[in-house]
Structure formats: structure tokens, C-alpha cells
Motif scaffolding. Structure first.
Motif, PDB file in Angstrom:
ATOM      1  N   GLY A   1     -13.648  -7.629 -12.520  1.00 55.35           N
ATOM      2  CA  GLY A   1     -14.392  -7.666 -11.260  1.00 55.35           C
ATOM      3  C   GLY A   1     -15.794  -7.145 -11.361  1.00 55.35           C
ATOM      4  O   GLY A   1     -16.546  -7.179 -10.400  1.00 55.35           O
ATOM      5  N   LYS A   2     -16.181  -6.650 -12.525  1.00 53.69           N
ATOM      6  CA  LYS A   2     -17.521  -6.069 -12.644  1.00 53.69           C
ATOM      7  C   LYS A   2     -18.572  -7.157 -12.732  1.00 53.69           C
ATOM      8  O   LYS A   2     -18.400  -8.156 -13.424  1.00 53.69           O
ATOM      9  CB  LYS A   2     -17.602  -5.207 -13.895  1.00 53.69           C
ATOM     10  CG  LYS A   2     -16.977  -3.854 -13.751  1.00 53.69           C
ATOM     11  CD  LYS A   2     -17.287  -3.001 -14.978  1.00 53.69           C
ATOM     12  CE  LYS A   2     -16.774  -1.607 -14.795  1.00 53.69           C
ATOM     13  NZ  LYS A   2     -17.068  -0.755 -15.964  1.00 53.69           N
ATOM     14  N   LEU A   3     -19.660  -6.911 -12.025  1.00 49.97           N
ATOM     15  CA  LEU A   3     -20.806  -7.806 -12.064  1.00 49.97           C
ATOM     16  C   LEU A   3     -21.964  -7.091 -12.736  1.00 49.97           C
ATOM     17  O   LEU A   3     -22.111  -5.877 -12.606  1.00 49.97           O
ATOM     18  CB  LEU A   3     -21.232  -8.230 -10.664  1.00 49.97           C
ATOM     19  CG  LEU A   3     -20.209  -8.942  -9.790  1.00 49.97           C
ATOM     20  CD1 LEU A   3     -20.826  -9.291  -8.444  1.00 49.97           C
ATOM     21  CD2 LEU A   3     -19.683 -10.180 -10.488  1.00 49.97           C
TER      22      LEU A   3
ATOM     23  N   HIS B   1     -20.597 -12.458 -14.738  1.00 49.19           N
ATOM     24  CA  HIS B   1     -19.244 -11.917 -14.784  1.00 49.19           C
ATOM     25  C   HIS B   1     -18.777 -11.937 -16.226  1.00 49.19           C
ATOM     26  O   HIS B   1     -19.057 -12.873 -16.950  1.00 49.19           O
ATOM     27  CB  HIS B   1     -18.266 -12.818 -14.028  1.00 49.19           C
ATOM     28  CG  HIS B   1     -18.523 -12.952 -12.586  1.00 49.19           C
ATOM     29  ND1 HIS B   1     -17.706 -12.413 -11.635  1.00 49.19           N
ATOM     30  CD2 HIS B   1     -19.504 -13.586 -11.919  1.00 49.19           C
ATOM     31  CE1 HIS B   1     -18.169 -12.716 -10.443  1.00 49.19           C
ATOM     32  NE2 HIS B   1     -19.258 -13.432 -10.585  1.00 49.19           N
TER      33      HIS B   1
ATOM     34  N   PHE C   1     -26.076  -7.386 -12.781  1.00 51.34           N
ATOM     35  CA  PHE C   1     -27.180  -8.008 -12.065  1.00 51.34           C
ATOM     36  C   PHE C   1     -28.450  -8.003 -12.899  1.00 51.34           C
ATOM     37  O   PHE C   1     -28.771  -7.009 -13.550  1.00 51.34           O
ATOM     38  CB  PHE C   1     -27.462  -7.244 -10.760  1.00 51.34           C
ATOM     39  CG  PHE C   1     -26.480  -7.505  -9.666  1.00 51.34           C
ATOM     40  CD1 PHE C   1     -25.256  -6.869  -9.653  1.00 51.34           C
ATOM     41  CD2 PHE C   1     -26.780  -8.390  -8.654  1.00 51.34           C
ATOM     42  CE1 PHE C   1     -24.341  -7.101  -8.646  1.00 51.34           C
ATOM     43  CE2 PHE C   1     -25.876  -8.647  -7.629  1.00 51.34           C
ATOM     44  CZ  PHE C   1     -24.655  -7.996  -7.637  1.00 51.34           C
TER      45      PHE C   1
END
Lengths: 117, 113
Positions: B99-101, B93, B103
Motif C-alpha cells: 500500500g505504500k506510495l 506503487h 511521490f
């Protein structure tokens, strides 16, 4: 256990056809995410909504992709026209967010496996 | 650009041993880091979250460390079992309320009986 439900689980269609994927978030969750997963790119964020309002769709090709939340229990992701390079697994995730978006773990559905021929 | 690196090669270990998975990141200062598990044909499932001011977090047989100086997180599974076989995703994060993740590509763990 409450779950995020995605339909269809699998979709095979020809290039140029419209594809609609649906997601039912967990009841009470107010934030919904759409992701795409491929072997090459892994999981990528396409768009997300909070309280049904789109917050960010910068990860989504605007010319052919659209995401909406007609109501709090349904999120849709449409591709029109579809192309072979859109073949991937599309995941929806939901979470309840209060003051902060970043702390709560996201709950994922099991995805829609899309193949465009 | 922001980048997360996880071992792309599968990790094969014997049942009962400790599995250690590595997550390195660059050009990034995450406020939080999460680990998810993904089984074939399923969506990712949350396992643990650790904050930038925490060095270590434990949950049952799982342990996560977070070294913001090295820009690295280690994920440990002790007393591993064949049921632990899956792909494990490192997720970052950013600070700020986006709120963006982001990966990682994931590391596949195979625990042999």
C-alpha cells in the motif's frame, strides 16, 4: 461528493506544545494514510492504518509522533513536543481496500498547515 | 535507493498546446503508476492509473504512457486550458501488498491564455 475532512486547516503554536491533527475519512473507507509535505522533501508517508489497525509507521519519528484511530470515523496524528522542523502541511488520505492495497486511488483531505515557532 | 524524478522547473505553455510532463524513476520496478493533480492549498486529486503491462491510458484530454524499459512515464494534456494550471505528481506503487506510495516532487504547469 464525499470528502476527507481534516481539522484544523491551520495551526500556529510554539515549540514544545502538543499538536493534535484530526482526520475524518470517507465513510466506508477502511484504510487511512498520514502524509507530510514540505518544499524540500515533497510528500512523505508517515503512517497508515487498515481496519483501524496500524500497518506501518516506519516513516514517523517515534519519539514525538503518534497516530491512532479511536474509531472508524476518526484518525489522529499527535506531535509532542513539537519542534520547528515539524512545520509542514500534513495530509490525510483514505481508500477502501479489499484484497489489494495498491490499486485504488487515494482520496486526500486539504491538509493541516502547521507552523511551529 | 528508490528515486523518482520530475522536472523541477515549471512548464509554461500557451493555451491550446499539448503539455508533456516527464517522470523518471530508478532502482524501482513499480507494478502501478498514478498521476495526481495538486492545486495550491489543496490535497492531491487522482487523475489516472496505469499498470506495468499497459503502454498507454487515456481519459478525456489526458494521456499517460508507461515504459518499464526506459523507466519512464509521460503525462500529456492535449488542448490545454488555463484551468489545467496546477502541480502534477507522479506516484509509484511497489509490487507486493504494502500500500505504500512514493511521490515525485511534482512539476508545476502554467497554461497562459
Amino acid at each position: 461528493d464525499a470528502r476527507v475532512t481534516q481539522t484544523p486547516r491551520h495551526k500556529v503554536t510554539e515549540m514544545g506544545q502538543e499538536v493534535t491533527m484530526r482526520c475524518q475519512p470517507i465513510l466506508g473507507h477502511n484504510t487511512v494514510f498520514w502524509y507530510r509535505q514540505t518544499m524540500m522533501q515533497g510528500l512523505e508517508l508517515l503512517a497508515y492504518f487498515r481496519n483501524r489497525a496500524p500497518l506501518d509507521d516506519s516513516g514517523m519519528p517515534k519519539d514525538r509522533f503518534s497516530a491512532e484511530m479511536p474509531d472508524a470515523t476518526l484518525a489522529t496524528l499527535k506531535i509532542q513536543p513539537s519542534e520547528p522542523r515539524d512545520s509542514a502541511v500534513y495530509f490525510c488520505a483514505s481508500v477502501w481496500t479489499g484484497g489489494s492495497l495498491v490499486m485504488e486511488p487515494q482520496h486526500f483531505g486539504d491538509g493541516t498547515r502547521l507552523s511551529i515557532l | 535507493s528508490q528515486k523518482i524524478e520530475q522536472n523541477s522547473e515549471a512548464l509554461n505553455i500557451q493555451e491550446g498546446k499539448t503539455a508533456t510532463l516527464t517522470c523518471n524513476y530508478t532502482n524501482y520496478s513499480p507494478a502501478y503508476l498514478q498521476w495526481y493533480r495538486q492545486d495550491p492549498g489543496r490535497g492531491p486529486v487522482f487523475l489516472l492509473l496505469i499498470r506495468e503491462n499497459e503502454k498507454e491510458k487515456r481519459k478525456e484530454r489526458l494521456k499517460v504512457t508507461f515504459d518499464t524499459t526506459l523507466k519512464q512515464s509521460l503525462f500529456h494534456i492535449t488542448a490545454s486550458q488555463p484551468a489545467d494550471s496546477a502541480t502534477y505528481l507522479c506516484v509509484l506503487h511497489g509490487s507486493g501488498n504494502t500500500g505504500k506510495l512514493i511521490f515525485g516532487q511534482g512539476t508545476t504547469l502554467q497554461v497562459k491564455p
